[in-house]
Scaffold this motif. Structure first.
Motif, PDB file in Angstrom:
ATOM      1  N   ALA A 182     125.894  95.093  47.398  1.00 20.68           N
ATOM      2  CA  ALA A 182     125.779  94.949  48.693  1.00 20.68           C
ATOM      3  C   ALA A 182     126.299  93.792  49.531  1.00 20.68           C
ATOM      4  O   ALA A 182     125.806  92.627  49.064  1.00 20.68           O
ATOM      5  N   ASP A 183     127.308  93.763  50.079  1.00 18.57           N
ATOM      6  CA  ASP A 183     127.785  92.657  50.830  1.00 18.57           C
ATOM      7  C   ASP A 183     126.967  92.555  52.187  1.00 18.57           C
ATOM      8  O   ASP A 183     127.243  93.636  53.225  1.00 18.57           O
ATOM      9  N   VAL A 184     126.455  91.555  52.684  1.00 23.09           N
ATOM     10  CA  VAL A 184     125.447  91.644  53.805  1.00 23.09           C
ATOM     11  C   VAL A 184     126.113  90.347  54.774  1.00 23.09           C
ATOM     12  O   VAL A 184     126.133  89.305  54.344  1.00 23.09           O
ATOM     13  N   GLU A 185     126.835  90.701  55.914  1.00 23.65           N
ATOM     14  CA  GLU A 185     127.557  89.626  56.539  1.00 23.65           C
ATOM     15  C   GLU A 185     126.303  89.126  57.681  1.00 23.65           C
ATOM     16  O   GLU A 185     125.678  89.918  58.348  1.00 23.65           O
ATOM     17  N   LEU A 186     126.196  87.964  57.565  1.00 29.31           N
ATOM     18  CA  LEU A 186     124.914  87.284  58.259  1.00 29.31           C
ATOM     19  C   LEU A 186     125.410  87.334  59.586  1.00 29.31           C
ATOM     20  O   LEU A 186     126.448  86.994  60.258  1.00 29.31           O
ATOM     21  N   SER A 187     124.235  87.513  60.421  1.00 25.16           N
ATOM     22  CA  SER A 187     124.276  87.542  62.081  1.00 25.16           C
ATOM     23  C   SER A 187     124.495  85.957  62.543  1.00 25.16           C
ATOM     24  O   SER A 187     123.936  85.139  62.092  1.00 25.16           O
ATOM     25  N   PRO A 188     125.490  85.738  63.246  1.00 23.67           N
ATOM     26  CA  PRO A 188     125.861  84.340  63.922  1.00 23.67           C
ATOM     27  C   PRO A 188     124.545  83.704  64.573  1.00 23.67           C
ATOM     28  O   PRO A 188     124.250  82.590  64.657  1.00 23.67           O
ATOM     29  N   LYS A 189     123.824  84.596  65.195  1.00 21.45           N
ATOM     30  CA  LYS A 189     122.727  84.268  65.896  1.00 21.45           C
ATOM     31  C   LYS A 189     121.509  83.881  64.805  1.00 21.45           C
ATOM     32  O   LYS A 189     120.947  83.062  65.384  1.00 21.45           O
ATOM     33  N   GLY A 190     121.462  84.230  63.603  1.00 22.01           N
ATOM     34  CA  GLY A 190     120.453  83.772  62.783  1.00 22.01           C
ATOM     35  C   GLY A 190     121.181  82.618  61.987  1.00 22.01           C
ATOM     36  O   GLY A 190     120.188  81.848  61.280  1.00 22.01           O
ATOM     37  N   THR A 191     122.379  82.458  61.862  1.00 20.13           N
ATOM     38  CA  THR A 191     122.904  81.408  60.954  1.00 20.13           C
ATOM     39  C   THR A 191     122.913  80.051  61.710  1.00 20.13           C
ATOM     40  O   THR A 191     122.745  79.166  60.930  1.00 20.13           O
ATOM     41  N   PHE A 192     123.242  79.897  63.000  1.00 25.57           N
ATOM     42  CA  PHE A 192     123.087  78.702  63.714  1.00 25.57           C
ATOM     43  C   PHE A 192     122.202  79.029  64.759  1.00 25.57           C
ATOM     44  O   PHE A 192     122.346  79.987  65.654  1.00 25.57           O
ATOM     45  N   VAL A 193     120.995  78.210  64.707  1.00 23.13           N
ATOM     46  CA  VAL A 193     120.167  78.462  66.009  1.00 23.13           C
ATOM     47  C   VAL A 193     119.820  77.056  66.552  1.00 23.13           C
ATOM     48  O   VAL A 193     120.120  75.908  66.016  1.00 23.13           O
ATOM     49  N   GLU A 194     119.564  77.232  67.948  1.00 22.41           N
ATOM     50  CA  GLU A 194     119.431  76.028  68.742  1.00 22.41           C
ATOM     51  C   GLU A 194     117.857  75.258  68.278  1.00 22.41           C
ATOM     52  O   GLU A 194     116.869  76.028  68.463  1.00 22.41           O
ATOM     53  N   VAL A 195     117.983  74.267  67.824  1.00 25.13           N
ATOM     54  CA  VAL A 195     116.713  73.471  67.474  1.00 25.13           C
ATOM     55  C   VAL A 195     116.250  72.341  68.492  1.00 25.13           C
ATOM     56  O   VAL A 195     115.150  72.030  68.728  1.00 25.13           O
ATOM     57  N   GLU A 196     117.050  72.157  69.469  1.00 20.81           N
ATOM     58  CA  GLU A 196     116.628  71.522  70.751  1.00 20.81           C
ATOM     59  C   GLU A 196     117.823  71.801  71.543  1.00 20.81           C
ATOM     60  O   GLU A 196     119.049  72.050  71.186  1.00 20.81           O
ATOM     61  N   GLU A 197     117.755  71.271  73.024  1.00 22.45           N
ATOM     62  CA  GLU A 197     118.705  71.656  73.648  1.00 22.45           C
ATOM     63  C   GLU A 197     120.096  70.796  73.348  1.00 22.45           C
ATOM     64  O   GLU A 197     120.096  69.645  73.024  1.00 22.45           O
ATOM     65  N   GLY A 198     120.960  71.609  73.420  1.00 22.84           N
ATOM     66  CA  GLY A 198     122.255  71.305  73.173  1.00 22.84           C
ATOM     67  C   GLY A 198     122.647  70.974  71.769  1.00 22.84           C
ATOM     68  O   GLY A 198     123.794  70.608  71.381  1.00 22.84           O
ATOM     69  N   LEU A 199     121.779  71.310  70.819  1.00 16.57           N
ATOM     70  CA  LEU A 199     122.082  71.195  69.337  1.00 16.57           C
ATOM     71  C   LEU A 199     121.779  72.591  68.625  1.00 16.57           C
ATOM     72  O   LEU A 199     120.510  72.658  68.650  1.00 16.57           O
ATOM     73  N   VAL A 200     122.818  72.936  67.821  1.00 16.07           N
ATOM     74  CA  VAL A 200     122.606  73.884  66.947  1.00 16.07           C
ATOM     75  C   VAL A 200     122.735  73.724  65.606  1.00 16.07           C
ATOM     76  O   VAL A 200     123.684  72.963  65.260  1.00 16.07           O
ATOM     77  N   CYS A 201     121.971  74.150  64.488  1.00 10.03           N
ATOM     78  CA  CYS A 201     122.098  73.889  63.294  1.00 10.03           C
ATOM     79  C   CYS A 201     122.225  74.948  62.371  1.00 10.03           C
ATOM     80  O   CYS A 201     121.515  76.049  62.534  1.00 10.03           O
ATOM     81  N   LEU A 202     122.612  74.792  61.286  1.00  8.79           N
ATOM     82  CA  LEU A 202     122.759  75.649  60.153  1.00  8.79           C
ATOM     83  C   LEU A 202     121.530  75.955  59.379  1.00  8.79           C
ATOM     84  O   LEU A 202     120.779  74.854  59.113  1.00  8.79           O
ATOM     85  N   THR A 203     121.144  77.098  59.736  1.00 10.57           N
ATOM     86  CA  THR A 203     119.925  77.652  58.868  1.00 10.57           C
ATOM     87  C   THR A 203     119.604  77.965  57.433  1.00 10.57           C
ATOM     88  O   THR A 203     118.692  78.426  56.891  1.00 10.57           O
ATOM     89  N   LEU A 204     120.779  77.654  56.815  1.00 11.82           N
ATOM     90  CA  LEU A 204     120.713  77.850  55.261  1.00 11.82           C
ATOM     91  C   LEU A 204     120.843  76.370  54.835  1.00 11.82           C
ATOM     92  O   LEU A 204     121.673  75.558  55.114  1.00 11.82           O
ATOM     93  N   ILE A 205     119.962  75.857  54.042  1.00 14.71           N
ATOM     94  CA  ILE A 205     119.758  74.503  53.713  1.00 14.71           C
ATOM     95  C   ILE A 205     119.537  74.358  52.069  1.00 14.71           C
ATOM     96  O   ILE A 205     119.173  75.430  51.399  1.00 14.71           O
ATOM     97  N   PRO A 206     119.629  73.159  51.631  1.00 16.85           N
ATOM     98  CA  PRO A 206     119.286  72.805  50.122  1.00 16.85           C
ATOM     99  C   PRO A 206     117.879  73.138  49.947  1.00 16.85           C
ATOM    100  O   PRO A 206     117.011  72.519  50.697  1.00 16.85           O
ATOM    101  N   ASN A 207     117.575  73.495  48.660  1.00 15.67           N
ATOM    102  CA  ASN A 207     116.101  73.699  48.163  1.00 15.67           C
ATOM    103  C   ASN A 207     115.672  72.449  47.792  1.00 15.67           C
ATOM    104  O   ASN A 207     114.687  72.455  46.913  1.00 15.67           O
ATOM    105  N   THR A 208     115.751  71.320  48.356  1.00 16.79           N
ATOM    106  CA  THR A 208     115.509  70.067  47.749  1.00 16.79           C
ATOM    107  C   THR A 208     113.893  69.995  47.328  1.00 16.79           C
ATOM    108  O   THR A 208     113.874  69.375  46.170  1.00 16.79           O
ATOM    109  N   ASN A 209     112.931  70.675  48.020  1.00 16.19           N
ATOM    110  CA  ASN A 209     111.559  70.542  47.604  1.00 16.19           C
ATOM    111  C   ASN A 209     111.014  71.579  46.644  1.00 16.19           C
ATOM    112  O   ASN A 209     109.762  71.898  46.588  1.00 16.19           O
ATOM    113  N   LEU A 210     112.025  72.757  46.657  1.00 18.74           N
ATOM    114  CA  LEU A 210     111.539  73.749  45.900  1.00 18.74           C
ATOM    115  C   LEU A 210     111.550  73.686  44.270  1.00 18.74           C
ATOM    116  O   LEU A 210     111.004  74.625  43.587  1.00 18.74           O
ATOM    117  N   GLY A 211     112.379  73.012  43.700  1.00 23.53           N
ATOM    118  CA  GLY A 211     112.465  72.908  42.388  1.00 23.53           C
ATOM    119  C   GLY A 211     113.541  73.742  42.007  1.00 23.53           C
ATOM    120  O   GLY A 211     113.795  74.799  41.999  1.00 23.53           O
TER     121      GLY A 211
END
Length: 352
Positions: A288-317
């Motif tokens: 299954a190839d799942v193309e991620l929705s751009p609306k969910g890939t980058f989201v506005e976290v504060e006015e004028g700033l959008v961030c990538l919602t895939l991040i490293p698992n630094t605290n998960l182990g």
């Protein structure tokens, strides 16, 4: 997710969470609770409410259950972000839509804290543990099938369905094996083979032989089959650090704009939101190839700033990875625990 508990039905809302099992709601009397805008459930108002006794098989069916001071069964759960809930284990009538289910096990929470918003009263446990999850408790009626369609638009309604209504077929629908692991019965695992960014392919290495669970318990397993948890109760998608490094590099290469810093420090890759061209990002699961929705890939976290919602698992182990709900937006995501599949079908969930 809207549901009702008790007789007569008392309407409330809970977080629909495929990464945890027990369904619970804040209850009167609330010894220590988070702020809730909804009315609190009062078990005294329900004629079908009954406490679970300490000497019952149910009370010994989970490590989260134990005996309280009044010979009544208690539950206690701590989540990965250190949110927690403690209360009475009870049974009552659960109503979903127009259908009621009698004697459903749930938690009546009297001490609850953490990152819960005032819009919710608790958790709806859709996880894989047969002892407590409502997916198994309602199995005769829903046949192990449920599906949701998550809208990225805060002003529209997402949808969830159970049983025959949760069967997804047709153009664009792709299915991947749903993997269960006995040592981590709660979680639904998928096998992520690679990610691609604008046509550049990034192979996912097999997980190491020792990875720990997201929630309480730190359970370990040694199977290389199934390397990412699909979890509607986690917002972001967490990738193993080495995979994230190459993934971030590929995303930067595909975007002509210059990255800017996130003042909160949570998001490693952010841009000014002015007309950002988001590259095509595809999660390649087995079959299954799942193309991620751009609306969910980058989201506005504060006015004028959008961030990538895939991040490293630094605290998960170790190599633990979680496919979170923003990456699932604008898809009907259908679980079939009998066929052991998860099916993705592209859909405008705001118009579902």
């Amino acid at each position: 997710m809207k549901y009702s508990i008790g007789t007569p039905p008392f309407e409330t809302y809970g977080i629909a969470d495929t990464g945890s099992d027990i369904t619970w709601t804040q209850c009167k009397p609330c010894t220590s609770c988070f702020d809730q805008s909804l009315p609190l459930f009062d078990p005294k108002d329900s004629s079908s409410y009954a406490l679970v006794s300490c000497d019952s098989d149910t009370c010994s069916s989970s490590q989260s259950f134990g005996c309280g001071t009044d010979d009544e069964c208690q539950y206690e759960v701590t989540y990965g972000d250190q949110s927690s809930t403690v209360g009475d284990l009870a049974i009552d009538t659960l109503t979903l839509g127009n259908t009621s289910f009698k004697s459903v096990l749930f938690g009546c929470g009297h001490e609850n804290s953490g990152t819960f918003s005032s819009d919710t009263s608790g958790i709806v446990g859709l996880g894989g543990d047969g002892a407590t999850s409502i997916i198994y408790q309602l199995d005769k009626k829903i046949g192990g099938k449920f599906a949701y369609c998550l809208s990225p638009d805060a002003n529209s309604t997402s949808h969830i369905s159970f049983g025959p209504d949760a069967v997804v077929r047709g153009t664009g629908a792709v299915s991947t094996p749903l993997i269960k692991k006995a040592e981590q019965a709660t979680f639904y695992w998928l096998n992520l083979e690679r990610l691609s960014v604008g046509g550049k392919s990034l192979t996912v290495k097999s997980p190491s032989v020792s990875i720990s669970g997201r929630r309480a318990g730190g359970i370990k397993q040694a199977s290389v089959e199934g390397n990412i948890i699909i979890d509607s109760g986690t917002t972001l998608t967490y990738l193993p650090s080495d995979l994230y490094t190459s993934f971030e590099s590929a995303v930067k290469d595909a975007i002509s704009a210059t990255p800017v810093s996130d003042s909160s420090g949570l998001f490693p890759l952010c841009y000014s939101s002015d007309s950002l061209e988001v590259p095509t990002i595809i999660a390649h699961f087995t079959g299954a190839d799942v193309e991620l929705s751009p609306k969910g890939t980058f989201v506005e976290v504060e006015e004028g700033l959008v961030c990538l919602t895939l991040i490293p698992n630094t605290n998960l182990g170790a190599d633990l990875a979680i496919f979170g709900n923003l990456s699932e937006t604008d898809y009907i995501v259908a679980y079939d625990l009998v066929a052991k599949t998860v099916t993705f079908k592209p859909s405008d969930c705001s118009k579902f």
